[in-house]
Design a protein around this motif. Structure first.
Motif: not given
Lengths: 937, 405
Positions: B61-88
């Motif tokens: 069996t194999v275990r797979l892990e996603l390695v993600e990178a995020f931009p700087l957290p949002p400030t003011g009116d800016l909006v951070g990324p929202e993950i809507e779905g992950i499919e394998w």
């Protein structure tokens, strides 16, 4: 035009002797024929003829022309036209008494009424025939019967001759008659075109000359011998003409004289000299340096070669003045890129994209033999010194079967074969390289040799400015050299042997100590391409109408590159090419050419890299590709018999059916048979001609596609068919309008296969169609301007089986406008400019990406439609200024060429950011100045 | 031959030369480097183990892990990324990158996921089951192999030749049966490299060419939806005698450029920022605007596996470390184990913050890959130094070379 044949009509006879028939044709009047006779009316002038070599020698004497004008219609005797007489009393040199011309006789008794109304042409301007100095015929009178066609303006448009007793006199008589001027014939008070017969009479007698002084007439700066320059002795009026650069002054008493050569092609000059009592025994020799006059057209002008039906669409450029062609950086071969039918190559690296075909489809030859490469590194300069080149022939389509292995076009670089009569040389130094060439006769009239060498030094410049940044060390690059040696020897019996040895070497190495982006790519990036060739040619012409040419070439070449050891290729081979061509004039209307080409090429290779793509293929990141490494060897061997028949069923129509077979019998086995047909029609002689050509063409696919272990050894030759129609129109002298329309269809194109077990197959289909127009102006004395306007429209497409439609190929460049001029100014200044406006090459846009997590690379996902996008228009202006200082025995030239004068950033490609979300254009160099100096002797 | 190959080579040399001149003349666009995280990205998938045992008798069996990178957290009116779905999903026979990872057989969904889909587990028994599933679709299978086979995969290439030859005799059933058995033989003899695909649907801000948010007329950031497709290969196969399975590489990162050749990271925690070798509390790393911080990766010798090349020679496997940050710029994007001749391996990298911008909490991710699909990663943060402890602009020289403010 109505034509009507009548019995006879004598009013137009311009011949001395009784004539059997005369025909006259008018544009809107009947054609008449009649028999007449006549007698001499007047004796024309006697002028001095050409001198012979040697101090005292008997030479041919041509009596001055006895010229008779057209006879008067009423009495049958033409008006008397007297030429200027020269009795040659103090000149015992050859005397040309020229033709005797008679007035025409009256009309024959049975001439029709209509013809009675035709007023015959009247000779207004007679021209003396010039006899060749080597003419050796017995004394006597000779007659050449000419048929002249005189147009509505009184100009002689056509001249033909009946078989004369002395054929040597035909050409001089025709040349002279072409320059006659007539008062045109009229019919119902309207000038009409007529055809008349005319007798040109020569009287030859030998005379004794006593040469007292010889002047060597040499061109200032080049020391080239000048012939046919005339001068006279101011004190006596005696006239002399130089032959082969020697003007022999004869029959002068001892004393002081002045030779005056009036202005013409060369500036005027006066030369005082003294004749001593003993000079008849041994005439002294001294040079006279003549300075070419401003506006004088040298023999090195751009000319259009006569159409050869078997190369109906051939464009021919002679080298001479192309050296100073703007944008070529002094390199004649670079001018090829400006011809219609050839697209501008990206970054100007010199790829020959002919009628939309990939560069691989066009073959380059040097003296009809395969060439290693045309240009040095990055396409800056060609590998042959321009001084060796006589002309460049370019055939974009429809060539006959004497050439094979190309489904696109052919380029043949013709080397000079004129014997060198004096030692010449030059040193050329510019910002990129320095070169030297020297050559001359080692045995007068039978052997000469020419040697050249050139070496670049811009590697030193790049090193000094640290052009590639810190951490990148240029070790040996980029640098090139080339050399050429040509030796030719003429033997008796019509044999000639020519050796041409040439070689070039391009190499470079860059050490990349670190790579912050892809750490695999550290170390050395190197590339090298060298080749050395020996070409021998034996020509034998045992008799007129039969000639044989045998060419043998041996090559040693190596091409390779190594990119950090990750991608590398190294190919070494030793091809030997034998080309035998026999030409036979089988019949007065049939010339048969037959040949056998044999190429054998043992090769070895080393290859490492991912699968190479072909037209329109996706670019997969290296890290995400399967990388193969293999080496091997083999032999490519091709036997190619061919035959080409040139048939002229009628005077103005030439048909050339030809057929060729290519049998590949080496490691790769395949065969092809290609029939072809071309034709030309001279609709209006020297004015308008039409052409058509077509046939089948075959070539091996690119080598990597057929290497076992990397590609598909069972792949077949690529095929194509050409169809071309065109015309050439010369509205005025030195102005030519050319048009070609073409269609090409390709099949069996090698392509990346869906079957990964073979990688490549022959499933590709392509087509190219379009037209080109060339308006070309050659320099004249009044307008010393060389230039052309060339426009090409091309659609080059491949079939996209996925979308079931045609799509642009990688090499489609829809529009290509090229305007180039070069103008000679007084004081040896030349200015020129070249402007180019072309469509951009197509490219495929990436619309998204996939992330290859194994290799940390982004793989682009292309938008639907391969090559659906097109780069913006390319436009660029280049200028060039040349100045030459002419000294007696040598010249010094200085030139400055600036490419892309107005700093336009032309897109040459596209480049994306790491994940294909941003795209920008990759632009070419903003400006490139080249300053050079050249000294020649 | 020469006129063709030489032409190709000459063209390559000429174009490379022209391209080099263009580069030297500064005609290239000025893009942000790929290791600057300006938006949400997937920068790796870690498979544990990277080489799974797979025999007729046992499937791992194999275990797979996603390695993600995020931009700087949002400030003011800016909006951070929202993950809507992950499919394998997994593709047993992929045509590879050159064909945009087209799968020549129906993909198999991977449904055993956790951590909001960031971790997936896949049982090799499903591959064995999948193979049986295609027993009745041998023509599709053979067509897939024909499109996807590696040029060096002689086993499957021979299989196709035999299959084609067999079909000439017209006995389709026999041919299919033989072909399927042949395929199974190749799989268990040479292993199988199924490609896992993870589709991440993310909603984030639209960025302009300068990587700055695009705003609408109301001053709100324009949002967009992106689907990120990432592909990861895992080796399933039996081990040959004497062969060890490939492991994910181990490494650490330290502050400063001090040589650490003989250092065992866990025994010398001073300066150690992060390690894959065990639990380690990250020390506080502070930075001022304009500061350069030097890091150094360390790779324990025993974490590098040996590989046997085509020539039979056994060597250390090649590895490469990618350095990512969502603020500041790393001088190097990647560091690999290959060096130019005469050049020592330099595992240091420098993170430089812009002088004109304040330092914000910076996420740094290091991903190490080896030659045989092994992958590991480290993550740590650089915090902003308080303003009163940062020198005035123009006096930053003393902070260079990794000095702590």
């Amino acid at each position: 035009m109505k034509r009507l044949a009548l019995a006879s009509f004598g009013a137009l006879v311009l011949a001395l002797a009784p004539m059997s028939a005369i025909s006259m044709t008018t544009a809107d009047a009947p054609t008449v024929e009649g028999a007449v006779g006549g007698d001499p009316v007047d004796e024309g002038p006697a002028v001095e003829g050409p001198a012979d070599e040697g101090p005292i020698e008997e030479g041919p004497v041509q009596e001055g022309p006895v010229q008779e004008g057209p006879a008067d219609k009423d009495d049958g005797e033409g008006p008397v036209q007297e030429g200027s007489a020269d009795d040659g009393s103090d000149d015992e040199g050859p005397v040309d008494e020229g033709p005797v011309e008679e007035g025409a006789q009256g009309p024959a008794a049975d001439a029709g009424d209509v013809l009675q109304e035709v007023t015959p042409p009247e000779l207004l301007e007679f021209v003396q025939a010039v006899l060749p100095p080597e003419l050796d015929i017995p004394d006597g009178q000779y007659v050449v019967v000419l048929t002249l066609t005189i147009d509505e303006n009184g100009a002689v448009t056509e001249v033909s001759a009946a078989d004369p007793p002395r054929p040597e006199l035909v050409a001089p008589a025709i040349e002279a008659a072409k320059k006659f001027r007539f008062k045109p014939a009229t019919y119902q008070d309207k000038a009409v075109l007529v055809q008349v017969q005319y007798e040109y009479q020569f009287e030859v007698r030998q005379k004794i000359r006593e040469v007292v002084r010889v002047f060597l007439t040499l061109e200032r700066g080049t020391r080239d011998p000048i012939s046919e320059v005339s001068g006279f002795i101011e004190e006596t009026g005696a006239t002399f003409t130089s032959i082969d650069g020697r003007m022999e002054i004869s029959n002068l008493q001892p004393g002081r004289y002045t030779l005056y050569i009036p202005a013409g092609e060369f500036d005027e000059i006066r030369q005082e000299f003294k004749v001593g009592a003993d000079d008849r025994a041994k005439p002294p020799e001294s040079p006279i340096y003549l300075k070419r006059a401003y506006g004088a057209v040298s023999n090195q002008t751009i000319i259009r070669a006569p159409r050869e039906a078997r190369f109906a669409a051939k464009q021919s450029l002679s080298a001479g003045e192309l050296v100073s062609f703007p944008g070529s950086a002094g390199d004649v071969l670079k001018v090829v890129e400006n011809l219609p039918g050839i697209a501008r190559s990206s970054f100007g690296v010199g790829q020959l994209v002919v009628y939309g075909s990939p560069p691989n489809d066009t073959k380059v030859f040097i003296n009809q033999m395969p060439f290693v490469l045309l240009y040095h590194f990055a396409g800056l300069y060609s590998v042959i010194n321009s001084d060796f080149i006589e002309a460049i022939d370019f055939v974009p389509a429809g060539f006959d079967a004497s050439y094979g292995g190309a489904v696109g076009g052919i380029v043949n670089v013709k080397l000079k074969d004129e014997p060198l009569k004096a030692w010449h040389g030059s040193i050329d130094v510019n910002l990129l390289h320095a070169g030297i060439i020297v050559g001359g006769p080692y045995k007068k009239d039978s052997g000469d040799i020419q040697i050249a060498f050139r070496r670049s030094y811009y590697d030193a410049i790049l090193k000094s400015i640290n052009a590639f940044g810190d951490g990148r060390i240029l070790t040996s690059a980029p640098a090139y050299y080339d050399y050429q040696v040509r030796l030719q020897h003429r033997f008796s019996g019509g044999h000639k042997l020519t050796f041409f040895i040439n070689g070039s070497d391009d190499r470079g190495e860059l050490i990349n100590e670190e790579n912050d982006v892809n750490p695999t790519f550290v170390g050395s990036v190197s590339g090298a391409l060298w080749g050395h060739a020996l070409q021998a040619t034996w020509n034998w012409e045992p008799r007129a109408g039969l000639s044989n040419e045998l060419k043998v070439q041996g090559l040693i070449t190596q091409a390779g590159f190594d990119v950090f050891g990750q991608v590398k290729m190294k190919v070494r081979d030793h091809p030997v090419t034998i080309k035998e061509t026999l030409t036979v004039q089988a019949h007065s209307k049939v010339v048969v050419r037959a040949g056998l080409n044999f190429d054998v090429d043992p090769y070895s290779f080393l290859l490492k890299g991912p699968q190479m793509g072909l037209d329109g293929e996706n670019m997969t990141p290296y890290e995400s590709s399967e990388v193969l490494e293999l080496s091997g060897d083999g032999v490519m061997a091709t036997i190619s018999p061919w035959v080409s028949v040139e048939y002229k069923p009628v005077e103005r129509l030439t048909l050339v059916p030809s057929i060729r077979a290519d049998l590949n019998v080496g490691t790769w086995k395949a065969w092809s048979i290609d029939p072809r047909l071309s034709m030309t029609v001279d609709a209006i002689k020297d004015k308008l001609s039409f052409r058509a050509a077509g046939g089948l063409y075959s070539q091996p696919p690119q080598s990597f596609t057929l290497i076992e272990g990397y590609g598909n050894p069972d792949i077949d030759p690529e095929n194509g068919t050409h169809a071309l129609v065109g015309f050439q129109y010369n509205p005025i002298d030195r102005l030519t309008l050319d048009f070609n329309g073409f269609f090409k269809y390709f099949w069996n194109r090698a392509q990346v296969s869906d079957d990964a077990t073979v990688r490549y197959d022959n499933g590709g289909i392509g087509r190219a169609w379009g037209f080109d127009v060339l308006l070309r102006m050659n320099p004249s004395e009044r307008i010393p301007l060389t230039g052309w306007i060339a426009y090409t429209f091309v659609k080059s497409e491949l079939y996209d089986f996925g979308l079931a439609r045609w799509r642009p190929s990688d090499f489609q460049q829809n529009h290509n406008l090229n305007i180039a001029i070069s103008y000679k100014l007084p004081r040896n200044w030349t200015i020129g400019g070249r402007f180019r406006l072309t469509s951009g090459y197509p490219y495929t846009k990436y619309e998204s990406y996939q992330y290859d997590a194994d290799n940390d690379t982004y793989v682009g996902v292309r938008a639907p439609g391969i090559n659906a996008q097109e780069l913006p228009l390319f436009h660029q202006l280049d200028i060039r200024v040349d100045k030459e200082w002419v000294f007696k025995a040598w010249r010094l030239g200085l030139y400055l060429e600036v490419q892309n004068v107005y700093f336009h950033k032309n897109p040459e490609g596209v480049i994306y950011n790491y994940d294909y979300s941003k795209m920008a254009y990759l632009t070419g160099l903003p400006i490139l100045p080249v300053l050079g100096i050249k000294g020649s002797f | 031959m020469i006129t063709r190959l030489a032409e190709r080579t000459r063209t390559a040399v000429a174009l490379t030369g022209a391209f080099a001149v263009v580069v030297a003349a500064g005609c290239m666009p000025d893009y942000n480097p790929s290791n600057f995280i300006e938006k949400y990205r997937v920068i790796g998938v870690m498979a544990e183990p990277p080489a799974v045992e797979f025999t007729p008798e046992y499937q791992g069996t194999v275990r797979l892990e996603l390695v993600e990178a995020f931009p700087l957290p949002p400030t003011g009116d800016l909006v951070g990324p929202e993950i809507e779905g992950i499919e394998w999903s997994v593709c047993l026979i992929s045509a590879g990158a050159a064909a945009n990872f087209a799968c020549t057989l129906p993909e198999i969904p991977v449904t055993d996921v956790s951590d909001s889909g960031r971790i997936a587990t896949f049982d090799g028994a499903l591959i064995a089951l999948g193979l049986e599933f295609v027993r009745d679709q041998v023509e599709v299978l053979m067509d897939g192999i024909r499109q996807a086979v590696a040029f060096t995969d002689q086993c499957n290439k021979d299989l196709i030749v035999e299959y084609d030859d067999c079909l000439k005799d017209g006995d389709l059933e026999t041919c299919n049966g033989n072909a399927f058995e042949g395929f199974r033989k190749c799989v268990f003899q040479n292993g199988l490299n199924p490609v896992f695909k993870v589709r991440v649907t993310v909603r984030d801000m639209l960025l302009d060419d300068s990587d700055l948010p695009v705003f609408d007329d109301d001053g709100k950031p324009v949002m967009r939806q992106r689907v990120l497709e990432t592909f990861k290969t895992v080796t399933f196969g039996g081990l040959k005698e004497g062969q060890k399975p490939n492991r994910n590489p181990q490494f650490s990162v330290r502050l400063g450029a001090k040589p650490v050749d003989d250092l065992f990271d866990m025994m010398h925690p001073e300066g150690l920022v992060a390690t894959t070798l065990g639990n380690h509390e990250q020390p506080e790393i502070l930075a001022c605007p304009g500061q350069e911080i030097v890091f150094q990766a360390t790779v324990p010798p025993d974490s590098i596996d040996r590989v046997t090349g085509d020539d039979g020679v056994e060597t250390d496997e090649y590895w490469v470390i990618s350095w990512y940050a969502n603020n500041g710029r790393f001088k190097k994007i990647r560091i690999g184990s290959v060096t130019a001749e005469g050049v020592d391996l330099d595992l240091t990298n420098t993170l430089k913050f812009k002088e004109e911008e304040p330092v914000r909490r910076t996420q740094v991710t290091l991903v190490m890959r080896d030659e045989l699909f092994g992958l590991n990663f480290l993550r740590f943060f650089v915090e902003a130094q308080t303003r009163d402890k940062c020198p005035a602009p123009g006096t930053l020289d003393s902070l260079k070379k990794g000095d702590k403010p």
